[in-house]
Design a protein around this motif. Structure first.
Motif, PDB file in Angstrom:
ATOM      1  N   CYS A  41      11.948   4.812   0.187  1.00 43.43           N
ATOM      2  CA  CYS A  41      12.573   3.505  -0.215  1.00 43.43           C
ATOM      3  C   CYS A  41      11.549   2.324  -0.225  1.00 43.43           C
ATOM      4  N   ILE A  42      11.237   1.830  -1.043  1.00 45.18           N
ATOM      5  CA  ILE A  42      10.582   0.318  -1.033  1.00 45.18           C
ATOM      6  C   ILE A  42      11.566  -0.763  -0.894  1.00 45.18           C
ATOM      7  N   VAL A  43      12.566  -0.724  -1.795  1.00 46.08           N
ATOM      8  CA  VAL A  43      13.575  -1.571  -1.332  1.00 46.08           C
ATOM      9  C   VAL A  43      14.734  -0.848  -1.526  1.00 46.08           C
ATOM     10  N   GLU A  44      16.015  -1.463  -0.928  1.00 47.66           N
ATOM     11  CA  GLU A  44      17.165  -0.560  -0.754  1.00 47.66           C
ATOM     12  C   GLU A  44      18.415  -1.424  -1.606  1.00 47.66           C
ATOM     13  N   GLN A  45      19.064  -1.046  -2.311  1.00 50.39           N
ATOM     14  CA  GLN A  45      20.523  -1.388  -2.892  1.00 50.39           C
ATOM     15  C   GLN A  45      21.328  -1.983  -1.739  1.00 50.39           C
ATOM     16  N   GLY A  46      21.648  -3.402  -1.983  1.00 49.50           N
ATOM     17  CA  GLY A  46      22.677  -3.784  -1.130  1.00 49.50           C
ATOM     18  C   GLY A  46      21.926  -4.485   0.203  1.00 49.50           C
ATOM     19  N   LYS A  47      20.639  -4.638   0.365  1.00 44.05           N
ATOM     20  CA  LYS A  47      20.221  -5.075   1.477  1.00 44.05           C
ATOM     21  C   LYS A  47      19.095  -5.947   1.120  1.00 44.05           C
ATOM     22  N   LYS A  48      18.381  -6.872   1.952  1.00 46.39           N
ATOM     23  CA  LYS A  48      17.177  -7.655   1.804  1.00 46.39           C
ATOM     24  C   LYS A  48      16.064  -7.130   2.325  1.00 46.39           C
ATOM     25  N   SER A  49      14.846  -7.391   1.929  1.00 48.20           N
ATOM     26  CA  SER A  49      13.669  -7.256   2.266  1.00 48.20           C
ATOM     27  C   SER A  49      12.987  -8.641   2.392  1.00 48.20           C
ATOM     28  N   ASN A  50      13.406  -9.688   1.910  1.00 50.72           N
ATOM     29  CA  ASN A  50      12.563 -10.871   2.038  1.00 50.72           C
ATOM     30  C   ASN A  50      11.096 -10.953   1.810  1.00 50.72           C
ATOM     31  N   CYS A  51      10.825 -10.056   0.666  1.00 48.97           N
ATOM     32  CA  CYS A  51       9.528  -9.922   0.417  1.00 48.97           C
ATOM     33  C   CYS A  51       9.263  -9.595  -1.049  1.00 48.97           C
ATOM     34  N   LEU A  52       8.168  -9.663  -1.449  1.00 47.92           N
ATOM     35  CA  LEU A  52       7.816  -9.322  -2.967  1.00 47.92           C
ATOM     36  C   LEU A  52       6.588  -8.148  -2.611  1.00 47.92           C
ATOM     37  N   ALA A  53       7.064  -7.007  -3.339  1.00 53.14           N
ATOM     38  CA  ALA A  53       6.105  -5.825  -3.233  1.00 53.14           C
ATOM     39  C   ALA A  53       5.579  -5.720  -4.754  1.00 53.14           C
ATOM     40  N   ILE A  54       4.307  -5.356  -4.762  1.00 50.95           N
ATOM     41  CA  ILE A  54       3.455  -5.382  -5.997  1.00 50.95           C
ATOM     42  C   ILE A  54       2.877  -4.191  -5.894  1.00 50.95           C
ATOM     43  N   VAL A  55       3.038  -3.339  -6.914  1.00 54.02           N
ATOM     44  CA  VAL A  55       2.541  -1.956  -6.951  1.00 54.02           C
ATOM     45  C   VAL A  55       1.073  -2.003  -7.374  1.00 54.02           C
ATOM     46  N   LEU A  56       0.179  -1.217  -6.302  1.00 53.24           N
ATOM     47  CA  LEU A  56      -1.123  -1.263  -6.798  1.00 53.24           C
ATOM     48  C   LEU A  56      -1.641   0.257  -7.183  1.00 53.24           C
ATOM     49  N   THR A  57      -0.898   1.329  -6.700  1.00 52.27           N
ATOM     50  CA  THR A  57      -1.226   2.582  -7.386  1.00 52.27           C
ATOM     51  C   THR A  57      -0.063   3.345  -7.198  1.00 52.27           C
ATOM     52  N   GLY A  58       0.162   4.528  -7.798  1.00 48.23           N
ATOM     53  CA  GLY A  58       1.250   5.236  -8.042  1.00 48.23           C
ATOM     54  C   GLY A  58       2.491   4.907  -8.924  1.00 48.23           C
TER      55      GLY A  58
END
Length: 224
Positions: A41-58
């Motif tokens: 999991c990169i981020v999970e439903q119902g939770k906070k990660s407080n970050c922006l994730a930018i996909v580089l590869t994959g």
């Protein structure tokens, strides 16, 4: 990684393309590169990660799950796409889970750095708004598909979303199409999707090659 390497990476991300040199260097000094294994999991439903994730590869999959554990695939994230901006803007938990479909590298930018970039760069703020609008339009199309289309139309639209035009001009899905994934996208059973795809192949709407790739014929757009 050196700052220069991070700077080179973010310059390749469309969202950051309009940053000034000083802004880009500040972001490069703040981002962290992370690698997610398939299924992680990169981020999970119902939770906070407080970050922006930018996909580089994959490639990553956006899914939501109901109280009975039934999973629906909402979208696929590819290099250049970003994850978590809605939660950063409204400070609410993530509305969906994003899971790596294959090994996926992402750049992680914290809330404070993200918030600082927006007022300092109107072009980046506009890019974020444009991305949100595109997701709303995609959601509208999915709602329309579920409400108004039969299973044939929904399968056709899903296949068209998967497909890319190759250098030869042929619309093709390079990877083997998972009937289960399509079923989760359109709200149908795997068995129904298998029957529909077999029928589409027999009627010449699609061609499934020996290597597992699927060629989309022009006629398919009339269904989706």
């Amino acid at each position: 990684m050196s700052i220069l390497s991070n700077l080179d990476l973010i310059r390749r991300v469309p969202l950051f393309s309009t940053l000034t040199q000083a802004q880009a260097e500040a972001v490069a000094d703040s981002v962290v590169k992370r690698r997610f294994r398939r299924g992680e999991c990169i981020v999970e439903q119902g939770k906070k990660s407080n970050c922006l994730a930018i996909v580089l590869t994959g490639r990553a999959r956006v899914v939501t799950t109901d109280s009975r554990g039934r999973e629906v695939i909402l979208a696929t994230m590819n290099p250049g796409d970003y994850i978590g901006e809605m939660s950063l803007i409204d400070n609410q938990p993530h509305s969906a889970t994003v899971r790596a479909e294959v090994q996926t590298d992402v750049l992680i930018l914290g809330r404070a750095e993200f918030a600082r970039c927006l007022p300092e760069n109107t072009s980046m703020a506009y890019a974020v708004m444009k991305g949100l609008v595109q997701r709303l339009r995609h959601a509208d199309r999915k709602i329309e598909s579920l409400a108004l289309m039969d299973v044939y139309g929904r399968v056709a639209r899903a296949l068209l979303e998967f497909a890319q035009t190759g250098s030869d001009g042929v619309l093709t899905i390079r990877d083997r199409v998972s009937r289960q994934d399509v079923a989760k996208m359109i709200g149908a059973s795997r068995e129904m999707v298998s029957r529909v795809m077999k029928d589409l192949e027999e009627r010449g709407f699609i061609e499934i090659r020996d290597d597992g790739s699927t060629v989309i014929k022009e006629r398919l757009s009339s269904l989706g």
